[in-house]
Design a protein around this motif. Structure first.
Motif, PDB file in Angstrom:
ATOM      1  N   VAL B 561       0.841  -1.196   0.000  1.00 35.00           N
ATOM      2  CA  VAL B 561       0.000   0.000   0.000  1.00 35.00           C
ATOM      3  C   VAL B 561       0.879   1.250   0.000  1.00 35.00           C
ATOM      4  O   VAL B 561       0.659   2.194  -0.757  1.00 35.00           O
ATOM      5  N   TYR B 562       1.899   1.205   0.826  1.00 34.11           N
ATOM      6  CA  TYR B 562       2.765   2.379   0.893  1.00 34.11           C
ATOM      7  C   TYR B 562       3.461   2.621  -0.453  1.00 34.11           C
ATOM      8  O   TYR B 562       3.527   3.755  -0.938  1.00 34.11           O
ATOM      9  N   ALA B 563       3.920   1.526  -1.057  1.00 36.42           N
ATOM     10  CA  ALA B 563       4.605   1.660  -2.345  1.00 36.42           C
ATOM     11  C   ALA B 563       3.671   2.285  -3.380  1.00 36.42           C
ATOM     12  O   ALA B 563       4.082   3.127  -4.183  1.00 36.42           O
ATOM     13  N   ALA B 564       2.410   1.887  -3.339  1.00 34.20           N
ATOM     14  CA  ALA B 564       1.452   2.391  -4.328  1.00 34.20           C
ATOM     15  C   ALA B 564       1.063   3.846  -4.058  1.00 34.20           C
ATOM     16  O   ALA B 564       0.652   4.570  -4.968  1.00 34.20           O
ATOM     17  N   LEU B 565       1.164   4.281  -2.802  1.00 36.11           N
ATOM     18  CA  LEU B 565       0.706   5.629  -2.472  1.00 36.11           C
ATOM     19  C   LEU B 565       1.834   6.656  -2.382  1.00 36.11           C
ATOM     20  O   LEU B 565       1.581   7.865  -2.484  1.00 36.11           O
ATOM     21  N   ALA B 566       3.071   6.171  -2.202  1.00 33.21           N
ATOM     22  CA  ALA B 566       4.189   7.090  -1.946  1.00 33.21           C
ATOM     23  C   ALA B 566       4.344   8.132  -3.044  1.00 33.21           C
ATOM     24  O   ALA B 566       4.546   9.322  -2.778  1.00 33.21           O
ATOM     25  N   GLU B 567       4.209   7.674  -4.280  1.00 31.21           N
ATOM     26  CA  GLU B 567       4.384   8.571  -5.412  1.00 31.21           C
ATOM     27  C   GLU B 567       3.335   9.689  -5.392  1.00 31.21           C
ATOM     28  O   GLU B 567       3.635  10.846  -5.684  1.00 31.21           O
ATOM     29  N   HIS B 568       2.109   9.336  -5.001  1.00 34.49           N
ATOM     30  CA  HIS B 568       1.043  10.347  -4.942  1.00 34.49           C
ATOM     31  C   HIS B 568       1.320  11.356  -3.832  1.00 34.49           C
ATOM     32  O   HIS B 568       1.067  12.545  -3.977  1.00 34.49           O
ATOM     33  N   ILE B 569       1.814  10.848  -2.730  1.00 37.66           N
ATOM     34  CA  ILE B 569       2.127  11.752  -1.616  1.00 37.66           C
ATOM     35  C   ILE B 569       3.241  12.708  -2.045  1.00 37.66           C
ATOM     36  O   ILE B 569       3.177  13.912  -1.795  1.00 37.66           O
ATOM     37  N   GLU B 589      -1.680   1.641  13.217  1.00 38.48           N
ATOM     38  CA  GLU B 589      -1.015   0.331  13.161  1.00 38.48           C
ATOM     39  C   GLU B 589       0.203   0.303  12.252  1.00 38.48           C
ATOM     40  O   GLU B 589       1.131  -0.469  12.486  1.00 38.48           O
ATOM     41  N   TYR B 590       0.211   1.143  11.213  1.00 37.57           N
ATOM     42  CA  TYR B 590       1.371   1.135  10.317  1.00 37.57           C
ATOM     43  C   TYR B 590       2.649   1.532  11.051  1.00 37.57           C
ATOM     44  O   TYR B 590       3.747   1.252  10.583  1.00 37.57           O
ATOM     45  N   PHE B 599       5.914   5.606   7.605  1.00 36.75           N
ATOM     46  CA  PHE B 599       4.700   5.690   8.407  1.00 36.75           C
ATOM     47  C   PHE B 599       4.281   7.146   8.588  1.00 36.75           C
ATOM     48  O   PHE B 599       3.129   7.510   8.367  1.00 36.75           O
ATOM     49  N   GLU B 600       5.235   7.984   8.950  1.00 37.70           N
ATOM     50  CA  GLU B 600       4.906   9.382   9.229  1.00 37.70           C
ATOM     51  C   GLU B 600       4.380  10.111   7.987  1.00 37.70           C
ATOM     52  O   GLU B 600       3.445  10.898   8.078  1.00 37.70           O
ATOM     53  N   ARG B 603       0.848   8.800   7.374  1.00 41.41           N
ATOM     54  CA  ARG B 603      -0.032   9.292   8.445  1.00 41.41           C
ATOM     55  C   ARG B 603      -0.384  10.765   8.219  1.00 41.41           C
ATOM     56  O   ARG B 603      -1.538  11.165   8.295  1.00 41.41           O
ATOM     57  N   ASP B 604       0.628  11.542   7.923  1.00 47.01           N
ATOM     58  CA  ASP B 604       0.399  12.977   7.790  1.00 47.01           C
ATOM     59  C   ASP B 604      -0.301  13.351   6.484  1.00 47.01           C
ATOM     60  O   ASP B 604      -0.848  14.442   6.377  1.00 47.01           O
ATOM     61  N   GLY B 605      -0.272  12.440   5.520  1.00 42.21           N
ATOM     62  CA  GLY B 605      -0.871  12.771   4.227  1.00 42.21           C
ATOM     63  C   GLY B 605      -2.230  12.151   3.992  1.00 42.21           C
ATOM     64  O   GLY B 605      -2.774  12.247   2.900  1.00 42.21           O
ATOM     65  N   SER B 606      -2.779  11.465   5.004  1.00 43.10           N
ATOM     66  CA  SER B 606      -4.059  10.789   4.766  1.00 43.10           C
ATOM     67  C   SER B 606      -5.162  11.324   5.681  1.00 43.10           C
ATOM     68  O   SER B 606      -4.901  11.754   6.802  1.00 43.10           O
ATOM     69  N   TYR B 607      -6.373  11.276   5.176  1.00 40.04           N
ATOM     70  CA  TYR B 607      -7.517  11.880   5.862  1.00 40.04           C
ATOM     71  C   TYR B 607      -8.738  10.979   5.770  1.00 40.04           C
ATOM     72  O   TYR B 607      -8.946  10.277   4.786  1.00 40.04           O
ATOM     73  N   GLU B 608      -9.566  11.060   6.792  1.00 44.18           N
ATOM     74  CA  GLU B 608     -10.872  10.403   6.733  1.00 44.18           C
ATOM     75  C   GLU B 608     -11.758  11.283   5.845  1.00 44.18           C
ATOM     76  O   GLU B 608     -11.623  12.513   5.860  1.00 44.18           O
ATOM     77  N   ILE B 609     -12.652  10.675   5.106  1.00 43.98           N
ATOM     78  CA  ILE B 609     -13.390  11.422   4.084  1.00 43.98           C
ATOM     79  C   ILE B 609     -14.137  12.643   4.645  1.00 43.98           C
ATOM     80  O   ILE B 609     -14.071  13.737   4.089  1.00 43.98           O
ATOM     81  N   LEU B 610     -14.824  12.482   5.780  1.00 44.72           N
ATOM     82  CA  LEU B 610     -15.562  13.626   6.320  1.00 44.72           C
ATOM     83  C   LEU B 610     -14.634  14.656   6.957  1.00 44.72           C
ATOM     84  O   LEU B 610     -14.919  15.843   6.985  1.00 44.72           O
ATOM     85  N   GLU B 611     -13.504  14.169   7.458  1.00 44.09           N
ATOM     86  CA  GLU B 611     -12.484  15.092   7.966  1.00 44.09           C
ATOM     87  C   GLU B 611     -12.010  15.979   6.807  1.00 44.09           C
ATOM     88  O   GLU B 611     -11.836  17.189   6.959  1.00 44.09           O
TER      89      GLU B 611
END
Lengths: 175, 741
Positions: B561-569, B589-590, B599-600, B603-611
Motif C-alpha cells: 500500500v505504501y509503495a502504491a501511495l508514496a508517489e502520490h504523496i 497500526e502502520y 509511516f509518518e 499518516r500525515d498525508g491521509s484523511y478520513e473522508i468527512l475530515e
C-alpha cells in the motif's frame, strides 16, 4: 487539577461539599466549642501538633484498644489539606493516630488553614522528605466507602462520616 | 478450532451473558461513564498520562537498579525484602513467615498479585486461616469463586445474589437484604477476624525505591487495618510496581481512581513506610495505651518475578509492565461490558491488558483462551492512563498463538518474515477472514452467481461447519462492477488544471467490491468541492489479516500500500479514506509495520473522508451542491470505534451541523460487529448483545424515526441486523445525487 477558579481554601471547601463532607472553620478561641458541636461522645484523639490548640478534656487523648473499640468519634491532626480533591493528609504516629482516624464511626481531622495546598503534586512533594525519613501517611478523601455489595455504602471498614475542621490561626508559626 | 469447540465456546459465552452479563454491564458502564466525567475535569489529562508513561518507561528500563535500591532502603528501615523467582518460591517464603509467627490467621487485603500466586491455597495447606478483608473479595471467598474484574472482583454479582449467599452461609437472625445491611454485616464480622489476626497481608499498587514506601489505593480501609493491626505485615508485589521516588507517585494518584472506577480519587491513598510507627492493636492488652507500647514490628516485602524479567526482555510484551492495574481497559471494552472477566480473562488477570499479563506470567495457552475477544476496536487505547497500545499487544499474542507448533521459527522476528507465509496449521476461519480481499475479488468477478451461491442453505451450513461463519448473518453482496472499474469508465468531472486540490481516494476492499455506492458518493462530493479525484490500484490495507493476528501478511500488504501511495504523496496529493478502520491502519497500526519515515509520511498525508470534507468547507469550499436548501432529515449517527479513538467523529458531526442537519450521536463504545468478529459462530450472540446497547439508543423515541448513519462498514451491517432500517455512510447523505436529502 480541577479547572475551578478560586483560592485554595475556596476550592477545598467546594471539593468537600462535592464529597458531602461538612467543614467547619474555627480559631483557637472557638476551637473547644466547635469540637463540642461536632464530636459525638465517647471521643478519642491524638495530641495535636499545633501550638495554639489542644484537645479538650472530654476527649480521651491516650487511647487504648479498649477505648478505640468503644469510641464514636476520633479526632486527629491533618498535616496538609489538598484543595483540588478535598483530601486531608493524616500522618501515622506511634500514639495511634492511624487507628484513631480509622476505627470510630466519625473522624474529625483538624487542618490548619495555611496547610491547605492547591494540588496533589504540591502535597506529594511536601510528603517526600517525611516518607524518606521513615514516616507514613494516609491521603484521606471523604469517608470509607464500598460499592461491593451492590450499591454505594459509607463506612465499609472505616468511618461512616468525616467532618473537617479548619483551624484559622492567622500566622501561627510551625511548632 | 473445531465445530465442537466453537459450539462449546458459544455455549459458555451464552451462559455468562445470561448469568453475569447484567450485573457486569451495569457496573462497568457506570465505571466507564465515571471515567469520562472525571477526566473531563482534568486540566491537562494528556500531559498527566504522558508523565505517568514516562515514569513507568524509565522505571522498567532501570528495574534491576531499582530492585537493588528498594532492597537497601527497606532493609535500612528494618524490613526484609525477598525476591521470588516464581509463585512457588514466593509461597514458600510466605509460608515460612507465617509458620515462624505461629500464625493461625492471616488477614489479607485484595491483591491481584496474590491471586497470581494462589497464596491462599498455599497457606491453607499449613492450616492457616486466610481471610479476605476487601468486601468484594470476601464475597468471592465465601462463594468460592474467582475475581471477574481487576478492581471490583465481584462485579458480576448482584445485591440479591450476595444477600442470598450470605443468608445461606451465615444464617443471620434477621435475613440480610440491602447493600447497607450486607456491608455492615461484613464490616462487623471481618472486623472481629482482623482484631485477632497474626499476620496482615497486602499487595502494593506502587513501591518507591527512595523511601521504601508502599502505596495502597483503597476505599474501604481494610488495607489500612490489615497492615497496621497485627504486628507482622507481608506485602506482595510484582517487581514492576517499583518507581524511583515518592514524587513519582503524584500523577498516578490523580489517574488511578479516575481510570478505574471513575472516582476523582479513592477514599484512601495509603503511603506506608514499613515497618510503620503505628502501634499494634492488641486486644489481649485492651487497656495498655498505644503511646506506652514499644512494638517490634516485622515487615516483609516479597517482590515477584514470575516471568516479568523475561517480559522486560521481550520487546513486544514489555509494555505490559507499564500497566498500573486500573481496569480502564476492561471497563471501556464493549465485549467485557457484556461478559466480564470470567470470559475475558485467563488464570488470574482479566480485561484488555490481561492477554499481556497472562502470556507473560502463565504462558500463551492461558492467553489463548480469551485473546480473540479483543476485536481491536481500540476504545481502551485512550482510556489507558499509561498509553499502552493494548490492541497491538493482543495482536502480537494472537500472532504468536497462530504460530504455535511452528517450531517458534518466526517468533519475535516479524520483519524477517516471508510474506503470506502464515503457518500451515492456522485456523481456517482466521485464514478466511484474513484473506478477505482475495474472496472479495473472486466474489465480485463471479457476481451475481457468487451472491446467489452464498445465499444457498447448503453453502451456508458448509461455511458454518468448516469455517464457523454464523448462518444467522447476511453475507455482503459483491458488486459485479467495482468502484475502480466504474470510475475508469466514467472519468473525472473536474479537470486537474482547474482543481483546487488533487485527491487519491483509497479504494478499500469493501467500498471497491461491495458498497460501491458510498465510493461513488465520495467521488461526487469531492468533485462538487472542486477536487480532482484519482482512484489508483491499491490493495488491502492489511486490516483484515491483522485482525486475525496474521502480522506477516498485514506487514506485506502495508508495504505494498505504501509503495502504491508514496508517489502520490510525493506529488502533493492527499490520500482520502472512506473506511475508518483502514484510516486507523495508516494512522496507528502502520507505525508497527512500516519504517518510521514512511509511516509518518502516510499518516500525515491521509484523511478520513468527512475530515477532508470538513477541511475543504473550512477553507472556503462552496457547500451549495451538498445542501438541499431546506433542512435535511434528522439523523441518528454512529461513529466508528477506531475513528473515535483518533478523535475524528467530530468532523462528521461538524459537517452535519454546518449543513443544518439535526444529529443525535450514539455514545456506546462499539457496535459489536467489529469486522469479522460478529460473523463468527462462537461470538455471534456476544456481538448481538453488544449491539443491543447501540440498538437501544437508536430505538429510543428521540431517535427511532431518524435516518441511521454510520461511518464503518461493520457498523452499517450490524445496525442493519439490529434495526429494521438500513444504515448509510455519512458521505451518501452529502452526495449531490442522493435521494436521502
Amino acid at each position: 487539577m480541577s479547572v475551578d477558579p478560586g483560592s485554595a481554601p475556596e476550592r477545598f471547601e467546594a471539593a468537600l461539599a462535592d464529597l458531602d463532607v461538612p467543614v467547619t472553620y474555627t480559631d483557637p478561641a472557638g476551637f473547644d466549642r466547635t469540637l463540642e458541636t461536632i464530636a459525638r461522645e465517647p471521643a478519642i484523639g491524638t495530641s495535636l501538633p499545633f501550638p495554639s490548640v489542644s484537645l479538650p478534656d472530654w476527649v480521651d487523648d491516650d487511647p487504648t484498644p479498649a477505648s478505640l473499640d468503644s469510641a464514636v468519634t476520633g479526632i486527629t491532626a491533618a498535616s496538609i489539606g489538598i484543595a483540588d480533591y478535598g483530601s486531608v493528609v493524616l500522618p501515622a504516629t506511634a500514639a495511634g493516630s492511624e487507628q484513631v482516624s480509622l476505627f470510630p464511626d466519625l473522624h474529625v481531622p483538624i487542618v490548619r488553614a495555611e496547610d491547605v495546598v492547591a494540588d496533589m503534586s504540591t502535597a506529594i512533594a511536601r510528603l517526600g522528605p517525611d516518607l524518606r525519613d521513615g514516616g507514613s501517611a494516609i491521603v484521606a478523601t471523604g469517608p470509607s466507602a464500598t460499592a461491593d455489595m451492590g450499591a454505594l455504602v459509607k463506612g465499609a471498614h472505616g468511618p461512616k462520616d468525616v467532618h473537617v475542621v479548619v483551624l484559622e490561626t492567622r500566622g501561627e508559626s510551625d511548632e | 478450532m473445531s465445530e465442537t469447540d466453537r459450539g462449546a465456546k458459544a455455549d459458555r459465552i451464552r451462559h455468562l451473558l445470561e448469568t453475569e452479563g447484567e450485573a457486569v454491564e451495569a457496573n462497568t458502564l457506570g465505571f466507564n461513564q465515571g471515567r469520562y466525567e472525571s477526566v473531563a475535569d482534568l486540566e491537562d489529562y494528556e500531559a498527566l498520562k504522558d508523565e505517568a508513561r514516562a515514569i513507568k518507561e524509565d522505571a522498567i528500563e532501570r528495574l534491576p537498579e531499582l530492585i537493588d535500591e528498594v532492597t537497601e532502603t527497606v532493609e535500612e528501615n528494618g524490613g526484609t525484602v525477598y525476591l521470588a523467582d516464581d509463585a512457588a518460591d514466593a509461597n514458600r517464603y510466605i509460608r515460612d513467615v507465617a509458620s515462624e509467627k505461629d500464625a493461625g490467621r492471616v488477614v489479607k487485603s485484595k491483591s491481584m498479585t496474590s491471586e497470581e500466586l494462589e497464596v491462599n491455597d498455599a497457606l491453607a495447606e499449613d492450616g492457616v486461616d486466610v481471610v479476605e478483608t476487601d468486601l468484594g473479595e470476601w464475597v468471592l471467598q465465601v462463594a468460592d469463586e474467582a475475581p471477574s474484574h481487576i478492581v471490583a472482583p465481584a462485579i458480576h454479582k448482584s445485591e440479591d445474589e450476595i444477600a442470598q449467599l450470605f443468608n445461606e452461609q451465615f444464617d443471620p437472625e434477621e435475613p440480610l437484604e440491602t447493600a447497607e445491611e450486607l456491608t455492615m454485616f461484613a464490616r462487623e464480622r471481618l472486623g472481629e477476624l482482623i482484631r485477632d489476626a497474626d499476620v496482615g497481608m497486602t499487595g502494593a499498587n506502587f513501591i518507591t525505591a527512595d523511601s521504601g514506601s508502599i502505596m495502597l489505593v483503597t476505599s474501604e480501609g481494610n488495607a489500612r487495618k490489615s497492615a497496621v493491626v497485627p504486628d507482622t505485615h507481608v506485602a506482595v508485589a510484582g517487581v514492576e510496581k517499583i518507581v524511583p521516588s515518592v514524587e513519582d507517585l503524584a500523577p498516578f494518584i490523580e489517574l488511578i481512581g479516575r481510570s478505574g472506577t471513575g472516582q476523582d480519587i479513592t477514599s484512601y491513598i495509603s503511603l506506608l513506610t514499613p515497618p510503620v510507627e503505628s502501634p499494634v492493636v492488641d486486644f489481649d492488652e485492651p487497656d495498655v495505651a498505644f503511646a506506652d507500647r514499644n512494638d517490634d514490628r516485622d515487615f516483609h516485602l516479597v517482590l515477584i518475578d514470575n516471568g516479568r524479567m523475561a517480559m522486560r526482555d521481550d520487546e513486544q510484551l514489555r509494555e505490559t509492565l507499564y500497566c498500573i492495574r486500573c481496569s480502564a481497559c476492561a471497563n471501556s471494552c464493549a465485549n467485557f461490558q457484556s461478559v466480564g472477566g470470567h470470559a475475558f480473562g485467563g488464570e488470574t488477570y482479566t480485561g484488555g491488558i490481561a492477554t499481556g499479563w497472562e502470556a507473560g506470567v502463565h504462558g500463551q495457552e492461558s492467553a489463548a483462551e480469551f485473546n480473540d475477544l479483543c476485536t481491536g476496536c481500540t476504545r481502551c487505547v485512550n482510556a489507558c492512563p499509561v498509553k499502552i497500545d493494548i490492541p497491538w499487544l493482543n495482536t502480537v499474542v494472537r500472532d504468536r498463538i497462530n504460530r504455535e507448533g511452528d517450531d517458534g521459527q518466526f517468533e519475535f522476528v516479524y520483519e524477517e518474515l516471508v510474506p503470506d507465509e502464515e503457518p500451515g496449521g492456522l485456523d481456517p476461519q482466521k485464514r478466511l477472514f484474513g484473506n478477505y480481499e482475495t474472496l472479495a475479488k473472486l466474489g465480485s468477478a463471479t457476481a451475481p452467481l457468487s451472491n446467489w451461491m452464498a445465499g444457498l442453505g447448503p453453502v451456508r451450513s458448509l461455511l458454518e461447519r468448516v469455517v464457523g461463519v454464523d448462518s444467522r448473518r447476511d453475507l455482503p453482496e459483491f458488486q459485479r462492477e467495482t468502484l475502480r472499474e466504474w470510475y475508469e469508465k466514467r472519468g473525472s468531472r473536474v479537470d486537474p488544471i482547474d482543481a483546487d486540490r488533487e485527491v487519491v481516494l483509497y479504494p478499500d476492499t469493501y467500498t471497491n467490491y461491495v458498497d460501491v455506492d458510498r465510493g461513488k458518493a465520495a467521488v461526487r462530493v469531492l468533485e462538487a468541492l472542486d477536487v480532482h479525484v484519482r482512484i489508483p490500484d491499491v490493495g488491502e490495507s492489511g486490516r483484515a489479516p491483522l485482525s486475525q493476528g496474521l502480522i506477516a501478511t498485514a506487514d506485506e500488504q502495508a508495504s505494498r500500500v505504501y509503495a502504491a501511495l508514496a508517489e502520490h504523496i510525493d506529488a502533493g496529493r492527499d490520500v482520502v479514506v472512506i473506511e475508518p478502520s483502514d484510516l486507523a491502519m495508516f494512522r496507528r497500526e502502520y507505525e508497527n509495520l512500516l519504517p518510521e519515515r514512511s509511516f509518518e509520511r502516510l499518516r500525515d498525508g491521509s484523511y478520513e473522508i468527512l475530515e477532508y470534507v470538513y477541511g475543504l468547507l473550512e477553507n472556503g469550499g462552496d457547500p451549495t451542491e451538498l445542501r438541499d436548501g431546506g433542512e435535511g432529515p434528522p439523523i441518528a449517527y454512529h461513529a466508528h470505534c477506531q475513528q473515535r479513538t483518533l478523535g475524528l467523529d467530530r468532523y462528521t458531526t461538524a459537517v452535519f451541523d454546518d449543513l443544518v442537519y439535526d444529529v443525535v450521536e450514539s455514545d456506546v463504545e462499539c457496535c459489536g460487529m467489529a469486522g469479522s468478529f460478529g460473523y463468527k459462530r462462537e461470538y455471534y450472540e456476544l456481538s448481538m448483545d453488544v449491539g443491543e446497547r447501540l440498538a437501544e439508543q437508536f430505538t429510543d423515541p428521540r431517535a427511532e424515526d431518524r435516518l441511521v448513519v454510520a461511518s464503518g462498514t461493520s457498523c452499517e451491517e450490524q445496525l442493519g441486523d439490529l434495526l429494521d432500517r438500513d444504515a448509510v455512510h455519512p458521505i451518501e447523505v452529502l452526495d449531490p445525487r442522493s435521494r436521502l436529502r
